[in-house]
Design a protein around this motif. Structure first.
Motif, PDB file in Angstrom:
ATOM      1  N   LYS A   1     -12.983 -14.084   2.071  1.00  0.00           N
ATOM      2  CA  LYS A   1     -11.700 -13.626   1.531  1.00  0.00           C
ATOM      3  C   LYS A   1     -10.684 -13.488   2.656  1.00  0.00           C
ATOM      4  O   LYS A   1     -11.040 -13.140   3.783  1.00  0.00           O
ATOM      5  CB  LYS A   1     -11.855 -12.279   0.826  1.00  0.00           C
ATOM      6  N   PRO A   2      -9.413 -13.729   2.357  1.00  0.00           N
ATOM      7  CA  PRO A   2      -8.377 -13.538   3.374  1.00  0.00           C
ATOM      8  C   PRO A   2      -7.978 -12.072   3.469  1.00  0.00           C
ATOM      9  O   PRO A   2      -8.500 -11.218   2.732  1.00  0.00           O
ATOM     10  CB  PRO A   2      -7.221 -14.384   2.825  1.00  0.00           C
ATOM     11  N   ASP A   3      -7.053 -11.764   4.355  1.00  0.00           N
ATOM     12  CA  ASP A   3      -6.525 -10.401   4.434  1.00  0.00           C
ATOM     13  C   ASP A   3      -5.747 -10.062   3.165  1.00  0.00           C
ATOM     14  O   ASP A   3      -5.382 -10.938   2.385  1.00  0.00           O
ATOM     15  CB  ASP A   3      -5.623 -10.259   5.665  1.00  0.00           C
ATOM     16  N   TRP A   4      -5.440  -8.791   2.990  1.00  0.00           N
ATOM     17  CA  TRP A   4      -4.880  -8.282   1.733  1.00  0.00           C
ATOM     18  C   TRP A   4      -3.588  -8.983   1.320  1.00  0.00           C
ATOM     19  O   TRP A   4      -3.334  -9.174   0.129  1.00  0.00           O
ATOM     20  CB  TRP A   4      -4.640  -6.775   1.857  1.00  0.00           C
ATOM     21  N   TYR A   5      -2.760  -9.386   2.278  1.00  0.00           N
ATOM     22  CA  TYR A   5      -1.460  -9.957   1.931  1.00  0.00           C
ATOM     23  C   TYR A   5      -1.556 -11.404   1.448  1.00  0.00           C
ATOM     24  O   TYR A   5      -0.557 -11.949   0.968  1.00  0.00           O
ATOM     25  CB  TYR A   5      -0.497  -9.856   3.129  1.00  0.00           C
ATOM     26  N   LEU A   6      -2.717 -12.026   1.577  1.00  0.00           N
ATOM     27  CA  LEU A   6      -2.926 -13.378   1.036  1.00  0.00           C
ATOM     28  C   LEU A   6      -3.984 -13.400  -0.060  1.00  0.00           C
ATOM     29  O   LEU A   6      -4.346 -14.477  -0.543  1.00  0.00           O
ATOM     30  CB  LEU A   6      -3.348 -14.338   2.163  1.00  0.00           C
ATOM     31  N   LEU A   7      -4.436 -12.228  -0.463  1.00  0.00           N
ATOM     32  CA  LEU A   7      -5.499 -12.168  -1.469  1.00  0.00           C
ATOM     33  C   LEU A   7      -5.036 -12.725  -2.810  1.00  0.00           C
ATOM     34  O   LEU A   7      -5.831 -13.269  -3.580  1.00  0.00           O
ATOM     35  CB  LEU A   7      -5.972 -10.726  -1.618  1.00  0.00           C
TER      36      LEU A   7
ATOM     37  N   ILE B   1      -3.167 -15.352  -3.356  1.00  0.00           N
ATOM     38  CA  ILE B   1      -3.358 -16.807  -3.375  1.00  0.00           C
ATOM     39  C   ILE B   1      -4.834 -17.133  -3.597  1.00  0.00           C
ATOM     40  O   ILE B   1      -5.183 -18.039  -4.369  1.00  0.00           O
ATOM     41  CB  ILE B   1      -2.848 -17.439  -2.070  1.00  0.00           C
ATOM     42  N   PHE B   2      -5.708 -16.384  -2.944  1.00  0.00           N
ATOM     43  CA  PHE B   2      -7.139 -16.584  -3.126  1.00  0.00           C
ATOM     44  C   PHE B   2      -7.529 -16.348  -4.581  1.00  0.00           C
ATOM     45  O   PHE B   2      -8.357 -17.068  -5.158  1.00  0.00           O
ATOM     46  CB  PHE B   2      -7.911 -15.638  -2.201  1.00  0.00           C
ATOM     47  N   GLY B   3      -6.924 -15.317  -5.206  1.00  0.00           N
ATOM     48  CA  GLY B   3      -7.198 -15.035  -6.605  1.00  0.00           C
ATOM     49  C   GLY B   3      -6.772 -16.161  -7.521  1.00  0.00           C
ATOM     50  O   GLY B   3      -7.486 -16.503  -8.477  1.00  0.00           O
ATOM     51  N   VAL B   4      -5.620 -16.769  -7.239  1.00  0.00           N
ATOM     52  CA  VAL B   4      -5.166 -17.913  -8.031  1.00  0.00           C
ATOM     53  C   VAL B   4      -6.158 -19.068  -7.907  1.00  0.00           C
ATOM     54  O   VAL B   4      -6.508 -19.719  -8.900  1.00  0.00           O
ATOM     55  CB  VAL B   4      -3.760 -18.348  -7.585  1.00  0.00           C
ATOM     56  N   LEU B   5      -6.625 -19.335  -6.694  1.00  0.00           N
ATOM     57  CA  LEU B   5      -7.605 -20.399  -6.488  1.00  0.00           C
ATOM     58  C   LEU B   5      -8.902 -20.112  -7.236  1.00  0.00           C
ATOM     59  O   LEU B   5      -9.557 -21.038  -7.737  1.00  0.00           O
ATOM     60  CB  LEU B   5      -7.885 -20.561  -4.992  1.00  0.00           C
ATOM     61  N   GLU B   6      -9.280 -18.827  -7.326  1.00  0.00           N
ATOM     62  CA  GLU B   6     -10.484 -18.459  -8.059  1.00  0.00           C
ATOM     63  C   GLU B   6     -10.313 -18.659  -9.563  1.00  0.00           C
ATOM     64  O   GLU B   6     -11.283 -18.941 -10.272  1.00  0.00           O
ATOM     65  CB  GLU B   6     -10.849 -16.997  -7.771  1.00  0.00           C
TER      66      GLU B   6
ATOM     67  N   PHE C   1       5.480  -7.680  -8.959  1.00  0.00           N
ATOM     68  CA  PHE C   1       4.391  -7.091  -8.187  1.00  0.00           C
ATOM     69  C   PHE C   1       3.156  -6.868  -9.053  1.00  0.00           C
ATOM     70  O   PHE C   1       2.025  -6.920  -8.554  1.00  0.00           O
ATOM     71  CB  PHE C   1       4.848  -5.778  -7.542  1.00  0.00           C
ATOM     72  N   THR C   2       3.347  -6.635 -10.350  1.00  0.00           N
ATOM     73  CA  THR C   2       2.204  -6.548 -11.256  1.00  0.00           C
ATOM     74  C   THR C   2       1.442  -7.866 -11.279  1.00  0.00           C
ATOM     75  O   THR C   2       0.205  -7.889 -11.260  1.00  0.00           O
ATOM     76  CB  THR C   2       2.682  -6.192 -12.671  1.00  0.00           C
ATOM     77  N   LEU C   3       2.184  -8.976 -11.303  1.00  0.00           N
ATOM     78  CA  LEU C   3       1.552 -10.291 -11.293  1.00  0.00           C
ATOM     79  C   LEU C   3       0.745 -10.505 -10.016  1.00  0.00           C
ATOM     80  O   LEU C   3      -0.406 -10.982 -10.065  1.00  0.00           O
ATOM     81  CB  LEU C   3       2.625 -11.372 -11.425  1.00  0.00           C
ATOM     82  N   LEU C   4       1.318 -10.134  -8.871  1.00  0.00           N
ATOM     83  CA  LEU C   4       0.596 -10.291  -7.601  1.00  0.00           C
ATOM     84  C   LEU C   4      -0.654  -9.411  -7.554  1.00  0.00           C
ATOM     85  O   LEU C   4      -1.686  -9.810  -7.002  1.00  0.00           O
ATOM     86  CB  LEU C   4       1.523  -9.961  -6.429  1.00  0.00           C
ATOM     87  N   ILE C   5      -0.573  -8.220  -8.136  1.00  0.00           N
ATOM     88  CA  ILE C   5      -1.739  -7.329  -8.171  1.00  0.00           C
ATOM     89  C   ILE C   5      -2.845  -7.922  -9.040  1.00  0.00           C
ATOM     90  O   ILE C   5      -4.029  -7.884  -8.682  1.00  0.00           O
ATOM     91  CB  ILE C   5      -1.320  -5.929  -8.668  1.00  0.00           C
ATOM     92  N   VAL C   6      -2.471  -8.482 -10.198  1.00  0.00           N
ATOM     93  CA  VAL C   6      -3.462  -9.122 -11.071  1.00  0.00           C
ATOM     94  C   VAL C   6      -4.158 -10.250 -10.323  1.00  0.00           C
ATOM     95  O   VAL C   6      -5.396 -10.364 -10.345  1.00  0.00           O
ATOM     96  CB  VAL C   6      -2.791  -9.655 -12.355  1.00  0.00           C
ATOM     97  N   TRP C   7      -3.380 -11.092  -9.665  1.00  0.00           N
ATOM     98  CA  TRP C   7      -3.970 -12.204  -8.919  1.00  0.00           C
ATOM     99  C   TRP C   7      -4.840 -11.708  -7.768  1.00  0.00           C
ATOM    100  O   TRP C   7      -5.862 -12.313  -7.451  1.00  0.00           O
ATOM    101  CB  TRP C   7      -2.867 -13.120  -8.401  1.00  0.00           C
ATOM    102  N   SER C   8      -4.436 -10.610  -7.129  1.00  0.00           N
ATOM    103  CA  SER C   8      -5.237 -10.067  -6.025  1.00  0.00           C
ATOM    104  C   SER C   8      -6.586  -9.571  -6.526  1.00  0.00           C
ATOM    105  O   SER C   8      -7.624  -9.795  -5.886  1.00  0.00           O
ATOM    106  CB  SER C   8      -4.474  -8.933  -5.329  1.00  0.00           C
ATOM    107  N   PHE C   9      -6.591  -8.903  -7.684  1.00  0.00           N
ATOM    108  CA  PHE C   9      -7.857  -8.444  -8.252  1.00  0.00           C
ATOM    109  C   PHE C   9      -8.739  -9.633  -8.643  1.00  0.00           C
ATOM    110  O   PHE C   9      -9.974  -9.551  -8.594  1.00  0.00           O
ATOM    111  CB  PHE C   9      -7.607  -7.542  -9.457  1.00  0.00           C
TER     112      PHE C   9
END
Length: 428
Positions: free
Chosen positions: A285-291, A293-298, A364-372
């Motif tokens: 996993k990447p650091d928190w500020y790129l999580l 993008i990782f979530g979208v890829l998942e 920011f809600t969207l980014l949080i969803v993707w981060s989770f």
């Protein structure tokens, strides 16, 4: 002596133009300064780390086991950890990078929610966004340098995203990383090291200088209290004699907190991951500020790919390039959505602009969803709920924010009516 220098360097003009600049007295304005101080700490610690780091993949004896051959970059990190305060410097460098990214994000949030991106400050919003983007890119190149197995796996993900660009991806990836991604690519780490210590810092320093010069020229947006004190006048404390001691104290406090973090929280244990190998680290996993993008890829299925005119569009390109670019373009376009034509002098109350406030909360809600979503595999979560939340979550956040703002305004209106009735009763 002062007169001699003034005749040649016009120091008195410098004092009148810059050193007497008024800074607003409000705690939220320190977020930009924290970002700047973090950059300074990063540069200073980076210089010391660079003196002992070897940007090479040539094989040398492992300092912890002479019978094992490891890349020189990895071995140099081991030696840095053994140096007096070497591991401490690495930790300070790491936490400074995280604080810089966090402070920059909070700073941009303040600018957005108070409307400080409006005319005539659109250019500084765009420069600030570029500063945030290049700060994150610099951080990514930084945690690739230890060239342990974690760093190599991370670098492989980055190279894979770049290579996923249709038609030109392989060429761009090889040009950027000095050839094909492989354990024996001797040019890859020196290339990334050059980006990290020369190209990207030069860009950051140039953008920072432009950002500050424009800010000095245009002045800060004033807090709301300044409107009541002196309308359309610059209200604040001068840089010299008042603001400078405050900045120095803030810089020392921030540096002390970073050192405290570094003293008790370890970072990136290279010995645990071991030297770079052809066996990638699982579930990286990447650091928190790129999580996000990782979530979208998942979330994107691995078989979501198609070919157009010989070019393949796959999940890495859709998630890592297309969606990330759309998010960046949306943030850059924020000033374009503003319809006001007059220059903005005062920071706006976010609740006075409920649609803008709601749009920011939804974003920011969207980014949080993707981060989770980035933790989907860790907890064996199904992907369907995240796709539902991608569309439903921001909508709920948007309308919920509008409802809350209406409630706040109704409460204020009722409070003002009560005060007016009490005042009328007192007059009677």
């Amino acid at each position: 002596m002062n007169q001699w220098l003034d005749e040649r360097l016009h120091i008195s003009r410098l004092n009148d133009k810059f050193l007497r600049k008024a800074f607003p007295v409000h705690h939220s304005f320190f977020l930009g300064e924290i970002t700047l101080f973090s950059l300074i700490v990063l540069i200073l610690t980076g210089v010391f780390l660079a003196l002992s780091y070897e940007p090479s993949t040539r094989m040398v004896a492992n300092p912890t086991d002479a019978s094992q051959m490891v890349p020189a970059a990895y071995a140099s990190i081991i030696r840095i950890n053994w140096m007096p305060f070497g591991d401490m410097l690495r930790r300070i460098h790491h936490w400074s990078a995280n604080i810089m990214v966090g402070a920059a994000i909070l700073h941009m949030m303040r600018i957005y929610f108070t409307g400080a991106f409006k005319k005539p400050r659109e250019l500084n919003w765009w420069i600030g966004m570029l500063l945030l983007v290049f700060t994150i890119i610099t951080a990514v190149t930084g945690y690739s340098l230890p060239y342990d197995n974690f760093a190599k796996t991370t670098l492989g993900v980055v190279v894979g995203i770049v290579a996923s660009i249709p038609w030109i991806g392989d060429w761009v990836a090889q040009a950027a990383f000095g050839g094909k991604f492989a354990l024996d690519n001797m040019a890859m780490i020196p290339r990334v090291y050059g980006y990290h210590i020369m190209l990207l810092p030069a860009i950051l320093l140039g953008l920072t200088a432009a950002h500050m010069l424009i800010m000095i020229k245009q002045k800060h947006t004033q807090p709301q209290y300044a409107k009541r004190i002196a309308y359309k006048k610059i209200v604040g404390v001068p840089l010299m004699t008042q603001q400078t001691p405050i900045m120095i104290m803030l810089a020392l406090l921030m540096t002390g907190l970073i050192i405290l973090f570094a003293a008790f929280i370890p970072v990136h244990p290279v010995e645990v991951f071991g030297p770079a190998s052809n066996q990638p680290v699982a579930n990286i996993k990447p650091d928190w500020y790129l999580l996000w993008i990782f979530g979208v890829l998942e979330m994107i299925p691995a078989n979501a790919k198609f070919t157009i005119l010989g070019g393949t569009i796959g999940p890495e390109f859709i998630g890592g390039i297309v969606i990330a670019t759309l998010v960046l373009v949306l943030m850059l376009a924020v000033p374009i959505f503003d319809k006001s034509r007059e220059n903005m002098y005062y920071a706006e109350n976010p609740t006075d602009f409920p649609k803008r406030l709601a749009a920011g909360v939804a974003f920011f809600t969207l980014l949080i969803v993707w981060s989770f979503a980035g933790y989907k595999n860790d907890f064996q979560w199904p992907v369907a709920p995240f796709w539902i939340l991608t569309f439903v979550g921001p909508l709920v956040a948007y309308f919920a924010t509008l409802g809350i703002v209406r409630g706040i305004k109704a409460f204020r209106a009722a409070d003002e009516r009560d005060q007016a009735q009490h005042a009328a009763a007192a007059d009677d």
